[in-house]
Design a protein around this motif. Structure first.
Motif, mmCIF file in Angstrom:
data_model
loop_
_atom_site.group_PDB
_atom_site.id
_atom_site.type_symbol
_atom_site.label_atom_id
_atom_site.label_comp_id
_atom_site.label_asym_id
_atom_site.label_seq_id
_atom_site.Cartn_x
_atom_site.Cartn_y
_atom_site.Cartn_z
ATOM 1 N N GLN A 122 -15.954 12.944 -18.126
ATOM 2 C CA GLN A 122 -16.707 14.146 -18.483
ATOM 3 C C GLN A 122 -18.077 14.162 -17.818
ATOM 4 O O GLN A 122 -18.515 15.199 -17.280
ATOM 5 C CB GLN A 122 -16.861 14.222 -20.000
ATOM 6 N N ILE A 123 -18.763 13.020 -17.835
ATOM 7 C CA ILE A 123 -20.103 12.946 -17.232
ATOM 8 C C ILE A 123 -20.036 13.203 -15.737
ATOM 9 O O ILE A 123 -20.860 13.944 -15.177
ATOM 10 C CB ILE A 123 -20.738 11.574 -17.515
ATOM 11 N N LEU A 124 -19.064 12.600 -15.074
ATOM 12 C CA LEU A 124 -18.949 12.787 -13.628
ATOM 13 C C LEU A 124 -18.615 14.232 -13.285
ATOM 14 O O LEU A 124 -19.089 14.765 -12.279
ATOM 15 C CB LEU A 124 -17.876 11.851 -13.068
ATOM 16 N N ALA A 125 -17.820 14.881 -14.130
ATOM 17 C CA ALA A 125 -17.507 16.294 -13.909
ATOM 18 C C ALA A 125 -18.732 17.170 -14.142
ATOM 19 O O ALA A 125 -19.005 18.101 -13.368
ATOM 20 C CB ALA A 125 -16.372 16.719 -14.838
ATOM 21 N N ASP A 126 -19.485 16.862 -15.202
ATOM 22 C CA ASP A 126 -20.662 17.677 -15.544
ATOM 23 C C ASP A 126 -21.793 17.532 -14.519
ATOM 24 O O ASP A 126 -22.515 18.496 -14.237
ATOM 25 C CB ASP A 126 -21.191 17.284 -16.925
ATOM 26 N N THR A 127 -21.953 16.325 -13.978
ATOM 27 C CA THR A 127 -23.058 16.078 -13.045
ATOM 28 C C THR A 127 -22.682 16.381 -11.603
ATOM 29 O O THR A 127 -23.565 16.446 -10.737
ATOM 30 C CB THR A 127 -23.517 14.607 -13.127
ATOM 31 N N GLY A 128 -21.403 16.537 -11.314
ATOM 32 C CA GLY A 128 -20.960 16.814 -9.952
ATOM 33 C C GLY A 128 -21.118 15.646 -9.002
ATOM 34 O O GLY A 128 -21.217 15.838 -7.785
ATOM 35 N N MET A 129 -21.117 14.426 -9.541
ATOM 36 C CA MET A 129 -21.281 13.256 -8.676
ATOM 37 C C MET A 129 -20.036 12.967 -7.848
ATOM 38 O O MET A 129 -20.104 12.210 -6.877
ATOM 39 C CB MET A 129 -21.658 12.032 -9.514
ATOM 40 N N VAL A 130 -18.920 13.539 -8.240
ATOM 41 C CA VAL A 130 -17.698 13.415 -7.441
ATOM 42 C C VAL A 130 -17.110 14.809 -7.229
ATOM 43 O O VAL A 130 -17.250 15.691 -8.075
ATOM 44 C CB VAL A 130 -16.648 12.505 -8.119
ATOM 45 N N ASP A 131 -16.454 14.995 -6.089
ATOM 46 C CA ASP A 131 -15.795 16.275 -5.835
ATOM 47 C C ASP A 131 -14.384 16.240 -6.418
ATOM 48 O O ASP A 131 -14.035 15.320 -7.173
ATOM 49 C CB ASP A 131 -15.776 16.573 -4.332
ATOM 50 N N THR A 132 -13.575 17.226 -6.056
ATOM 51 C CA THR A 132 -12.224 17.310 -6.615
ATOM 52 C C THR A 132 -11.387 16.081 -6.278
ATOM 53 O O THR A 132 -10.708 15.509 -7.143
ATOM 54 C CB THR A 132 -11.512 18.569 -6.096
ATOM 55 N N ASP A 133 -11.437 15.649 -5.023
ATOM 56 C CA ASP A 133 -10.694 14.454 -4.620
ATOM 57 C C ASP A 133 -11.229 13.216 -5.335
ATOM 58 O O ASP A 133 -10.454 12.344 -5.752
ATOM 59 C CB ASP A 133 -10.790 14.255 -3.110
ATOM 60 N N GLY A 134 -12.532 13.156 -5.461
ATOM 61 C CA GLY A 134 -13.140 12.021 -6.147
ATOM 62 C C GLY A 134 -12.750 11.970 -7.612
ATOM 63 O O GLY A 134 -12.477 10.893 -8.151
ATOM 64 N N ALA A 135 -12.724 13.134 -8.276
ATOM 65 C CA ALA A 135 -12.343 13.188 -9.689
ATOM 66 C C ALA A 135 -10.909 12.712 -9.886
ATOM 67 O O ALA A 135 -10.603 11.985 -10.839
ATOM 68 C CB ALA A 135 -12.509 14.607 -10.224
#
Length: 226
Positions: free
Chosen positions: A175-188
């Protein structure tokens, strides 16, 4: 069919699941290392801690591979070299997971509080069980065997309470990584693969401890009837 061979047969499903889970973790981690991110695992951990008001918690590099963990006594997030230095989805995902434990600690997350209290049972329960089991057999003491089984139950309890702790930390990380945008779609997608794979190792470890306890309870019950 008692003894070590009988135990291996009885716990075979958990052993096979653990072998598969460990293979999957290594595979998904390696794949995630090939998905680049803008920041390192260390930077991701530092940023997540800071935005949650946990500036007092340090992020340090620790020896070993996949040796990452949060130390609640020292209030330190310890990350292995590949995670600490790496600019990859695997690095960021694992770092975020460990920070999830730090956030749980700061919030006094119930299952984590219970798990931390059960750490001595996990550390010494297995060893004490083995010693008492051997002594009980040698001395023909049903009471020593039963005490060993009870102590092993402490290890099983630790494994059971560890499941919601680990699942919650992974969910927080995603959730944090999605909210902060630290990873893109491939990263998620790569992060999900790594953390979901790791979850299976916790499930396998718990299943193995539960089956081991059930095996010795079955033997104890059989011995009592005899």
């Amino acid at each position: 069919m008692y003894g070590y061979f009988g135990l291996m047969i009885f716990t075979a499903p958990a052993i096979l699941l653990m072998m598969w889970a460990q293979y999957r973790v290594k595979s998904s981690f390696a794949n995630g290392l090939r998905v680049p991110t803008r920041i390192s695992g260390a930077a991701a951990a530092r940023h997540i801690l800071d935005i949650n008001g946990l500036q007092s918690i340090d992020v340090v590099e620790t020896p070993g591979q996949l040796s990452d963990h949060y130390d609640p006594r020292e209030k330190v997030v310890r990350l292995s070299h590949d995670v600490y230095q790496g600019h990859s989805a695997s690095s960021v995902g694992i770092a975020a997971h460990e920070v999830g434990h730090a956030i749980q600690d700061a919030e006094n997350y119930g299952p984590l509080v219970i798990r931390n209290a059960a750490v001595p049972a996990a550390q010494y329960g297995g060893t004490a069980f083995s010693i008492l089991l051997i002594l009980g057999i040698l001395l023909h003491s049903i009471h020593l065997i039963l005490l060993g089984i009870v102590l092993y139950g402490g290890l099983v309890f630790f494994q059971l309470i560890n499941l919601p702790v680990e699942f919650d930390a992974s969910n927080r990380a995603k959730q944090i990584l999605a909210d902060t945008g630290m990873v893109d779609t491939d990263g998620a997608a790569a992060v999900n693969s790594v953390l979901n794979s790791a979850a299976w190792t916790y499930v396998a470890a718990t299943l193995q401890s539960v089956l081991t306890l059930a095996y010795y309870l079955m033997i104890f019950a059989g011995g009592r009837r005899d």
